[in-house]
Design a protein around this motif. Structure first.
Motif, PDB file in Angstrom:
ATOM      1  N   GLY A 154       7.443  38.726 -72.359  1.00  0.00           N
ATOM      2  CA  GLY A 154       7.586  39.905 -73.196  1.00  0.00           C
ATOM      3  C   GLY A 154       7.625  41.220 -72.445  1.00  0.00           C
ATOM      4  N   ALA A 155       7.286  41.222 -71.163  1.00  0.00           N
ATOM      5  CA  ALA A 155       7.291  42.466 -70.379  1.00  0.00           C
ATOM      6  C   ALA A 155       8.725  42.905 -70.090  1.00  0.00           C
ATOM      7  CB  ALA A 155       6.537  42.267 -69.069  1.00  0.00           C
ATOM      8  N   GLU A 156       8.928  44.217 -70.050  1.00  0.00           N
ATOM      9  CA  GLU A 156      10.235  44.773 -69.713  1.00  0.00           C
ATOM     10  C   GLU A 156      10.318  45.007 -68.215  1.00  0.00           C
ATOM     11  OE1 GLU A 156      10.845  48.275 -72.051  1.00  0.00           O
ATOM     12  OE2 GLU A 156      11.376  47.114 -73.826  1.00  0.00           O
ATOM     13  N   VAL A 157      11.458  44.614 -67.627  1.00  0.00           N
ATOM     14  CA  VAL A 157      11.666  44.727 -66.185  1.00  0.00           C
ATOM     15  C   VAL A 157      13.005  45.413 -65.938  1.00  0.00           C
ATOM     16  CG1 VAL A 157      11.945  43.441 -64.026  1.00  0.00           C
ATOM     17  CG2 VAL A 157      10.376  42.612 -65.766  1.00  0.00           C
ATOM     18  N   VAL A 158      13.034  46.306 -64.963  1.00  0.00           N
ATOM     19  CA  VAL A 158      14.281  46.940 -64.528  1.00  0.00           C
ATOM     20  C   VAL A 158      14.453  46.646 -63.045  1.00  0.00           C
ATOM     21  CG1 VAL A 158      15.550  49.099 -64.280  1.00  0.00           C
ATOM     22  CG2 VAL A 158      13.987  48.794 -66.207  1.00  0.00           C
ATOM     23  N   VAL A 159      15.610  46.083 -62.675  1.00  0.00           N
ATOM     24  CA  VAL A 159      15.913  45.835 -61.267  1.00  0.00           C
ATOM     25  C   VAL A 159      16.388  47.149 -60.665  1.00  0.00           C
ATOM     26  CG1 VAL A 159      17.340  44.554 -59.648  1.00  0.00           C
ATOM     27  CG2 VAL A 159      16.492  43.428 -61.706  1.00  0.00           C
ATOM     28  N   ILE A 160      15.651  47.645 -59.681  1.00  0.00           N
ATOM     29  CA  ILE A 160      15.981  48.925 -59.054  1.00  0.00           C
ATOM     30  C   ILE A 160      16.961  48.732 -57.907  1.00  0.00           C
ATOM     31  CG2 ILE A 160      15.036  50.889 -57.797  1.00  0.00           C
ATOM     32  CD1 ILE A 160      12.450  50.420 -59.439  1.00  0.00           C
ATOM     33  N   SER A 161      16.694  47.754 -57.050  1.00  0.00           N
ATOM     34  CA  SER A 161      17.618  47.469 -55.952  1.00  0.00           C
ATOM     35  C   SER A 161      17.514  46.011 -55.554  1.00  0.00           C
ATOM     36  CB  SER A 161      17.343  48.375 -54.751  1.00  0.00           C
ATOM     37  OG  SER A 161      16.107  48.051 -54.167  1.00  0.00           O
ATOM     38  N   GLU A 162      18.544  45.558 -54.839  1.00  0.00           N
ATOM     39  CA  GLU A 162      18.600  44.171 -54.398  1.00  0.00           C
ATOM     40  C   GLU A 162      19.262  44.124 -53.026  1.00  0.00           C
ATOM     41  OE1 GLU A 162      20.570  39.924 -55.769  1.00  0.00           O
ATOM     42  OE2 GLU A 162      20.808  41.688 -57.016  1.00  0.00           O
ATOM     43  N   LEU A 163      18.658  43.327 -52.126  1.00  0.00           N
ATOM     44  CA  LEU A 163      19.207  43.162 -50.794  1.00  0.00           C
ATOM     45  C   LEU A 163      19.030  41.706 -50.386  1.00  0.00           C
ATOM     46  CD1 LEU A 163      20.447  44.523 -48.288  1.00  0.00           C
ATOM     47  CD2 LEU A 163      18.134  44.900 -47.483  1.00  0.00           C
ATOM     48  N   ASP A 164      20.113  40.978 -50.214  1.00  0.00           N
ATOM     49  CA  ASP A 164      20.094  39.557 -49.857  1.00  0.00           C
ATOM     50  C   ASP A 164      19.270  38.718 -50.828  1.00  0.00           C
ATOM     51  OD1 ASP A 164      21.702  39.982 -47.641  1.00  0.00           O
ATOM     52  OD2 ASP A 164      19.987  40.351 -46.333  1.00  0.00           O
ATOM     53  N   GLY A 165      19.270  39.085 -52.110  1.00  0.00           N
ATOM     54  CA  GLY A 165      18.528  38.336 -53.115  1.00  0.00           C
ATOM     55  C   GLY A 165      17.111  38.825 -53.316  1.00  0.00           C
TER      56      GLY A 165
END
Length: 69
Positions: free
Chosen positions: A35-46
């Motif tokens: 139920g928690a909200e998550v925002v992906v800020i950045s990604e590098l090689d997974g």
């Protein structure tokens, strides 16, 4: 769909956290609960930096693949 496939910058909700009890407990302590909200800020090689419950958390590709959205 695992968190590693989440689009960057979009808010998603956690549906389920998989893995052994110790891994699920560790992720829950970081704020990754159903139920928690998550925002992906950045990604590098997974590997990812996510915003969850007002905090930025770095996750490895393996840990992020255990979080279903």
């Amino acid at each position: 769909m695992p968190l590693v496939m989440a689009p960057m910058g979009e808010t998603v909700n956690i549906k389920k956290v998989t893995g052994k009890d110790e891994i699920r407990t560790h992720l829950a302590n970081l704020g990754f609960v159903e139920g928690a909200e998550v925002v992906v800020i950045s990604e590098l090689d997974g590997n990812m930096i996510c915003n969850v419950k007002g905090a930025r958390v770095a996750l490895s590709k393996g840990m992020a693949s255990r979080i279903m959205i």
